[in-house]
Design an enzyme around this catalytic site. Sequence first.
Site, PDB file in Angstrom:
ATOM      1  N   GLY A 166       0.766  -1.240   0.000  1.00 52.79           N
ATOM      2  CA  GLY A 166       0.000   0.000   0.000  1.00 52.79           C
ATOM      3  C   GLY A 166       0.790   1.279   0.000  1.00 52.79           C
ATOM      4  N   PRO A 186       4.751  -5.259  -1.508  1.00 56.17           N
ATOM      5  CG  PRO A 186       6.964  -4.859  -2.088  1.00 56.17           C
ATOM      6  CD  PRO A 186       6.110  -5.696  -1.184  1.00 56.17           C
ATOM      7  N   GLY A 187       3.506  -3.517  -4.340  1.00 52.67           N
ATOM      8  CA  GLY A 187       3.140  -3.628  -5.749  1.00 52.67           C
ATOM      9  C   GLY A 187       3.428  -2.315  -6.426  1.00 52.67           C
ATOM     10  NE  ARG A 188      -0.803   2.567  -6.299  1.00 47.90           N
ATOM     11  CZ  ARG A 188      -1.660   2.705  -7.298  1.00 47.90           C
ATOM     12  NH1 ARG A 188      -1.314   3.434  -8.343  1.00 47.90           N
ATOM     13  NH2 ARG A 188      -2.852   2.145  -7.262  1.00 47.90           N
ATOM     14  CE1 TYR A 235      -2.852  -2.947  -9.203  1.00 46.95           C
ATOM     15  CE2 TYR A 235      -1.551  -1.088  -8.447  1.00 46.95           C
ATOM     16  CZ  TYR A 235      -2.112  -2.326  -8.224  1.00 46.95           C
ATOM     17  OH  TYR A 235      -1.932  -2.955  -7.012  1.00 46.95           O
ATOM     18  CB  CYS A 258     -15.558   7.040 -28.817  1.00 40.21           C
ATOM     19  SG  CYS A 258     -14.932   7.212 -30.486  1.00 40.21           S
TER      20      CYS A 258
END
Length: 425
Positions: free
Chosen positions: A249, A288-290, A383, A354
């Site tokens: 996070g 951890p990711g982001r 992501y 569009c």
Amino acid sequence: MSYPPTPTPEEVLELFPPGTRLDDDGTLVVGGCRLDGLADRFGTPLIVVDERALRQRARSYLHAFRSRWQRCDVAFASKSFPSTAVQRVMAAEGLHLDVAGGGEILTALKAGADPARLLLHGNAKTDEEITMAVESGIGMVVIDNFDDIDRLERLVPSGRRQQCLVRVIPGLPAATHPSQATGHSRSKFGLLPADARAAIARLGRSSKLEMQGLHTHVGSQLLDVDQLAAAVAPLARLGTFDTYDLGGGLGMRYTYSEQAPTLDDYADAMVAQARALLPHGSRLIVEPGRSMVARNACTVYRVTTIKRGEVTHVAVDGGMGDNLEVSLTGQRFEATLVRRVGGGEMVTVVGRHCESGDELVDGVALRDPAVGDLLAVPVTGAYCYTMSNQYNGARRVPVVFARDGEAALVVRRDTWADLVARDVD
């Protein structure tokens, strides 16, 4: 929130992967590769990952936590960038992998990850996914609900024992977008403490499931480490276990005006709470990711149209097909021209799809934008690839690893044939 109308080149470079520089003619260079050269070779839109910066971030994470708490593992949250190339780097650097669903199990195994070092998440695991996990020998399954226990007890073969963690709702608010808050009492993820106690007791009676410890997660893109560290106390109140998975996070800096905690700030806060509240000698896991991948990639586009009026719209050849973060979570990004970095007039960068909501950056300074220019958006490592899609018949974008001036294609662009490959005539 205000944004500098004319950021300097130095301010712009701060958002790109560490080591990014300008060439002698002022062109952006990432991973030792000129972005204009990569665009000419691989086309646009294009996600460029600085492989050396990615590897260094993985090593820094391991050092930050193991230097403070010896028995600690770092598990990369694969959902943030679930390509086999990224997962392979993480596994090679000694990280475990957090996988969410059958597809991420598949890519992790294809990347050569040791299945014993995988943790399976998910609030709605199917029989198929549980079976994949068990047959693959996945090390840990995170119990999100009582149905997970039912499925595991039915699908784990007799004579086998599957290690498990119980996911606990910490009951904590998170200063982030509502879609990224996971620790509040109404979260769809995990069990409230009373139910968690019941799940722990049930696992203790199981002949097939082995209770290892607890898991929790407060939310994503949190810029206050105290909010993250607050999740330790709810776990400590549930008792003494071998393993405590504190989730991920940690927020990242996306804009010129933002400030984000450092990795040392994060590790200090988490480990201080662990020392105060958890058994010494227990195993910690962080996910951890982001914060592992976001800054280590950028996306390169080509300007296709410019319309001047009340607002100057600079349209590019990508958009919400390769970056859903803007429309889904309201995430603010910045942008720069690849060959004219810093300064300029205030414009709005829009995508080709569009939808009126297909705005990549609402209000950013670009210097003399023109049709055919290359535009780079930094901090797109988290992501954007994950949620890439074929809206309006867009072909999903390729991914290139850049390192020391060499570039390697690790994910190809969709072909036109890919767009109809699943159709049944």
